[in-house]
Write a protein that holds these residues in place. Structure first.
Motif, PDB file in Angstrom:
ATOM      1  N   TYR A   1       0.834  -1.211   0.000  1.00 11.40           N
ATOM      2  CA  TYR A   1       0.000   0.000   0.000  1.00 11.40           C
ATOM      3  C   TYR A   1       0.868   1.261   0.000  1.00 11.40           C
ATOM      4  O   TYR A   1       0.627   2.208  -0.763  1.00 11.40           O
ATOM      5  CB  TYR A   1      -0.928  -0.006   1.205  1.00 11.40           C
ATOM      6  N   LEU A   2       1.878   1.281   0.852  1.00 12.15           N
ATOM      7  CA  LEU A   2       2.751   2.458   0.922  1.00 12.15           C
ATOM      8  C   LEU A   2       3.493   2.687  -0.395  1.00 12.15           C
ATOM      9  O   LEU A   2       3.699   3.826  -0.817  1.00 12.15           O
ATOM     10  CB  LEU A   2       3.749   2.285   2.082  1.00 12.15           C
ATOM     11  N   SER A   3       3.883   1.583  -1.044  1.00  7.66           N
ATOM     12  CA  SER A   3       4.558   1.710  -2.340  1.00  7.66           C
ATOM     13  C   SER A   3       3.618   2.286  -3.397  1.00  7.66           C
ATOM     14  O   SER A   3       3.987   3.184  -4.162  1.00  7.66           O
ATOM     15  CB  SER A   3       5.082   0.335  -2.778  1.00  7.66           C
ATOM     16  N   ASP A   4       2.371   1.761  -3.424  1.00  8.43           N
ATOM     17  CA  ASP A   4       1.386   2.275  -4.389  1.00  8.43           C
ATOM     18  C   ASP A   4       1.071   3.738  -4.113  1.00  8.43           C
ATOM     19  O   ASP A   4       0.923   4.549  -5.038  1.00  8.43           O
ATOM     20  CB  ASP A   4       0.100   1.443  -4.316  1.00  8.43           C
ATOM     21  N   LYS A   5       0.972   4.081  -2.847  1.00 10.16           N
ATOM     22  CA  LYS A   5       0.672   5.465  -2.468  1.00 10.16           C
ATOM     23  C   LYS A   5       1.788   6.411  -2.918  1.00 10.16           C
ATOM     24  O   LYS A   5       1.528   7.534  -3.373  1.00 10.16           O
ATOM     25  CB  LYS A   5       0.493   5.535  -0.946  1.00 10.16           C
ATOM     26  N   ALA A   6       3.041   5.962  -2.818  1.00 12.57           N
ATOM     27  CA  ALA A   6       4.175   6.805  -3.228  1.00 12.57           C
ATOM     28  C   ALA A   6       4.234   7.000  -4.740  1.00 12.57           C
ATOM     29  O   ALA A   6       4.742   8.019  -5.222  1.00 12.57           O
ATOM     30  CB  ALA A   6       5.483   6.177  -2.723  1.00 12.57           C
ATOM     31  N   ASP A   7       3.720   6.021  -5.515  1.00 10.35           N
ATOM     32  CA  ASP A   7       3.784   6.120  -6.983  1.00 10.35           C
ATOM     33  C   ASP A   7       2.761   7.098  -7.552  1.00 10.35           C
ATOM     34  O   ASP A   7       2.974   7.670  -8.633  1.00 10.35           O
ATOM     35  CB  ASP A   7       3.554   4.741  -7.611  1.00 10.35           C
ATOM     36  N   ILE A   8       1.638   7.268  -6.859  1.00 12.33           N
ATOM     37  CA  ILE A   8       0.558   8.106  -7.384  1.00 12.33           C
ATOM     38  C   ILE A   8       1.021   9.541  -7.652  1.00 12.33           C
ATOM     39  O   ILE A   8       0.770  10.098  -8.733  1.00 12.33           O
ATOM     40  CB  ILE A   8      -0.660   8.093  -6.435  1.00 12.33           C
ATOM     41  N   PRO A   9       1.701  10.245  -6.736  1.00  7.62           N
ATOM     42  CA  PRO A   9       2.133  11.621  -7.016  1.00  7.62           C
ATOM     43  C   PRO A   9       3.053  11.729  -8.247  1.00  7.62           C
ATOM     44  O   PRO A   9       2.990  12.707  -8.983  1.00  7.62           O
ATOM     45  CB  PRO A   9       2.870  12.029  -5.727  1.00  7.62           C
ATOM     46  N   LYS A  10       3.914  10.731  -8.437  1.00 10.35           N
ATOM     47  CA  LYS A  10       4.802  10.757  -9.608  1.00 10.35           C
ATOM     48  C   LYS A  10       3.996  10.686 -10.898  1.00 10.35           C
ATOM     49  O   LYS A  10       4.267  11.413 -11.865  1.00 10.35           O
ATOM     50  CB  LYS A  10       5.787   9.584  -9.546  1.00 10.35           C
ATOM     51  N   LEU A  11       3.013   9.792 -10.903  1.00 11.88           N
ATOM     52  CA  LEU A  11       2.177   9.666 -12.098  1.00 11.88           C
ATOM     53  C   LEU A  11       1.366  10.937 -12.345  1.00 11.88           C
ATOM     54  O   LEU A  11       1.206  11.375 -13.492  1.00 11.88           O
ATOM     55  CB  LEU A  11       1.241   8.470 -11.955  1.00 11.88           C
ATOM     56  N   LEU A  12       0.851  11.530 -11.267  1.00  9.36           N
ATOM     57  CA  LEU A  12       0.095  12.778 -11.423  1.00  9.36           C
ATOM     58  C   LEU A  12       0.992  13.899 -11.949  1.00  9.36           C
ATOM     59  O   LEU A  12       0.574  14.716 -12.777  1.00  9.36           O
ATOM     60  CB  LEU A  12      -0.520  13.185 -10.086  1.00  9.36           C
ATOM     61  N   SER A  13       2.239  13.940 -11.482  1.00 13.72           N
ATOM     62  CA  SER A  13       3.181  14.966 -11.958  1.00 13.72           C
ATOM     63  C   SER A  13       3.470  14.794 -13.442  1.00 13.72           C
ATOM     64  O   SER A  13       3.493  15.767 -14.212  1.00 13.72           O
ATOM     65  CB  SER A  13       4.481  14.885 -11.153  1.00 13.72           C
ATOM     66  N   GLU A  14       3.675  13.558 -13.855  1.00 11.00           N
ATOM     67  CA  GLU A  14       3.929  13.303 -15.279  1.00 11.00           C
ATOM     68  C   GLU A  14       2.698  13.640 -16.118  1.00 11.00           C
ATOM     69  O   GLU A  14       2.809  14.217 -17.211  1.00 11.00           O
ATOM     70  CB  GLU A  14       4.325  11.843 -15.483  1.00 11.00           C
ATOM     71  N   LEU A  15       1.523  13.288 -15.593  1.00  7.28           N
ATOM     72  CA  LEU A  15       0.283  13.613 -16.308  1.00  7.28           C
ATOM     73  C   LEU A  15       0.118  15.129 -16.427  1.00  7.28           C
ATOM     74  O   LEU A  15      -0.300  15.642 -17.476  1.00  7.28           O
ATOM     75  CB  LEU A  15      -0.911  13.000 -15.564  1.00  7.28           C
ATOM     76  N   HIS A  16       0.468  15.856 -15.367  1.00  8.43           N
ATOM     77  CA  HIS A  16       0.395  17.320 -15.398  1.00  8.43           C
ATOM     78  C   HIS A  16       1.303  17.885 -16.492  1.00  8.43           C
ATOM     79  O   HIS A  16       0.924  18.795 -17.247  1.00  8.43           O
ATOM     80  CB  HIS A  16       0.790  17.868 -14.033  1.00  8.43           C
ATOM     81  N   THR A  17       2.512  17.333 -16.617  1.00  3.41           N
ATOM     82  CA  THR A  17       3.462  17.801 -17.641  1.00  3.41           C
ATOM     83  C   THR A  17       2.948  17.500 -19.051  1.00  3.41           C
ATOM     84  O   THR A  17       3.059  18.327 -19.959  1.00  3.41           O
ATOM     85  CB  THR A  17       4.832  17.129 -17.427  1.00  3.41           C
ATOM     86  N   GLN A  18       2.380  16.319 -19.236  1.00  3.41           N
ATOM     87  CA  GLN A  18       1.937  15.908 -20.566  1.00  3.41           C
ATOM     88  C   GLN A  18       0.690  16.656 -21.036  1.00  3.41           C
ATOM     89  O   GLN A  18       0.391  16.659 -22.235  1.00  3.41           O
ATOM     90  CB  GLN A  18       1.651  14.396 -20.582  1.00  3.41           C
ATOM     91  N   THR A  19      -0.044  17.271 -20.102  1.00  7.77           N
ATOM     92  CA  THR A  19      -1.299  17.939 -20.482  1.00  7.77           C
ATOM     93  C   THR A  19      -1.215  19.455 -20.335  1.00  7.77           C
ATOM     94  O   THR A  19      -2.241  20.121 -20.168  1.00  7.77           O
ATOM     95  CB  THR A  19      -2.466  17.405 -19.633  1.00  7.77           C
TER      96      THR A  19
END
Length: 473
Positions: free
Chosen positions: A80-98
């Motif tokens: 759970y902690l690993s999945d929780k840590a990955d979410i902000p990275k994905l959101l940051s990349e999504l923010h850059t791509q859009t």
């Protein structure tokens, strides 16, 4: 009469080339637009993939929390902690791509807030399980706050995916329309070019019956048109036809290769047009020569740098001999003259051959020499090869490339500088092209220049025996 016939031939040829040049330039821009559209399609696929990964990650996180709550196994908590840590990275990349999409940027901000709230609820559940056990967690879950947040997150992600799907459809449609426009433009270019070529050839045949000299020009002109114009146009037409028909996608490796072939052939047509316009403008005086004191060593090295890749392709070594000197010349035109001569020498050299560029100061001039070890030039051709569209062998335009304009351009450049150009050749042993340019003064310079990483070693003296050799490989 002679002047009238020459003007008719030249006017027809220039019209054909000007037409092809304009179509080529428009085609180049259209192809660039097609590539851009394909890149946007790829970009949309990336955004959709990120949304899918975010949805999967939050689902995994929720499953890990459920596993921990039911079993108390710490491995679920770690996951759970690993999945929780990955979410902000994905959101940051999504923010850059859009960044190009303000609506998606707003949705990402809302999504980030929902994730924060959802993780807070799940963190509370994990902590409650640790301190109060399973019964305490079951009592906490009756609030259904977590389910509401999960539903909101799923709904928002679905909404964002729907928006990206619409963008993808629009961009795919735009890419298809660009491909269709490119195909129609290429087809129009082929038809117009054929009509223009047919009209020009008709004028040539009509006028060439009046003069024997123009018979030679007609034959060479038709050869140039058939090879230098129709071949690239056929390649462009075939490449773009495949793309427009949908047989190849513009964003695939093979599709990109087809686009590169079309662009390269367009560049080839433009180079031919530039050669024709250069020789005409030079001889008519439309291009002004701007002489200035310049170092012949710099000019020779610049020409070598331009021709290096061609020498590597033909496995030919370029060798420089002789001292530099300050000459009074237009540097750009000098490099153009040298590259034309070196290009010819490379093309007519055998693999592992040597092309030598030599400079030899005279009383008032600097003599340039470009020598090869090729097949040589017959004595009866050594004057006529400096005429327009003239080559030693008519098949050379197809075997070696070129249009027979390079030496005519060299002659015009040298003559406008007050120099002279000629060739000495022996069949089977090679040819040497000479030209002279006035010296600017008595002081001479070596080829030594600081900071030139392309030079293998500087000249140690100004003797003719000293040389720099630039191997092709």
């Amino acid at each position: 009469m002679k002047r009238t016939v020459e003007k008719t031939v030249l006017t027809g040829f220039v019209i054909v080339l000007a037409l092809l040049g304009m179509v080529g330039a428009v085609s180049q821009r259209t192809i660039a637009g097609l590539i851009d559209d394909s890149q946007w399609v790829t970009h949309t696929h990336i955004v959709l993939e990120l949304l899918q990964r975010i949805s999967f990650q939050i689902t995994q996180a929720e499953a890990s929390v459920r596993g921990y709550v039911l079993t108390g196994n710490e491995r679920f908590e770690s996951q759970y902690l690993s999945d929780k840590a990955d979410i902000p990275k994905l959101l940051s990349e999504l923010h850059t791509q859009t960044l190009d999409n303000p609506a998606e940027q707003k949705s990402i901000a809302v999504l980030a807030s929902l994730f924060d709230q959802r993780f807070a609820v799940m963190d509370q559940g994990v902590q409650t399980r640790k301190t109060g056990g399973l019964d305490a967690v079951l009592a906490l879950s009756k609030t259904s706050r977590g389910l509401q947040l999960s539903s909101q997150i799923s709904s928002l992600i679905a909404q964002m995916r729907s928006g990206e799907d619409r963008l993808l459809a629009e961009r795919n449609l735009r890419a298809q329309q660009s491909a269709r426009r490119t195909f129609l433009l290429a087809l129009l270019a082929v038809l117009l070019a054929m009509v223009a070529v047919a009209a020009s050839v008709f004028l040539i045949f009509r006028d060439l019956t009046r003069r024997r000299e123009l018979e030679r020009m007609k034959s060479e002109f038709v050869s140039v048109v058939s090879h230098e114009l129709r071949t690239p146009l056929t390649s462009i037409h075939g490449s773009l036809g495949l793309l427009a028909s949908g047989a190849l996608a513009g964003n695939t490796e093979r599709g990109r290769r087809m686009l590169e072939i079309a662009v390269n052939n367009t560049d080839r047509l433009i180079r031919l047009i530039n050669d024709v316009l250069d020789v005409e403008k030079l001889e008519s005086g439309a291009i002004q020569i701007h002489p200035e004191p310049c170092d012949s060593g710099d000019l020779v090295r610049n020409a070598w740098e331009v021709m290096r890749s061609m020498a590597q392709k033909y496995e030919v070594t370029l060798r420089i001999i002789g001292p530099g000197a300050t000459i009074f010349a237009d540097p750009d035109r000098m490099v153009q003259c040298l590259t034309n001569l070196i290009s010819n020498a490379i093309k007519f050299s055998e693999p592992n051959g040597v092309v030598t560029i030599r400079t030899a100061p005279q009383t008032h001039d600097l003599q340039f020499e470009v020598s090869d070890q090729g097949r040589g030039i017959p004595l009866n051709k050594q004057d006529s090869i400096f005429e327009r569209f003239h080559q030693v062998d008519a098949s050379d335009s197809q075997k070696k490339g070129g249009t027979g304009l390079g030496l005519a351009i060299c002659r015009s450049i040298v003559q406008q500088h007050g120099g002279k150009i000629w060739v000495e050749s022996e069949l089977g042993k090679g040819s040497t092209f000479f030209f002279t340019i006035p010296l600017a003064g008595a002081g001479q310079t070596g080829y030594e220049k600081q900071g030139r990483a392309t030079v293998a070693s500087a000249l140690s003296s100004a003797r003719e025996a000293d040389a720099e050799t630039y191997p092709a490989h």
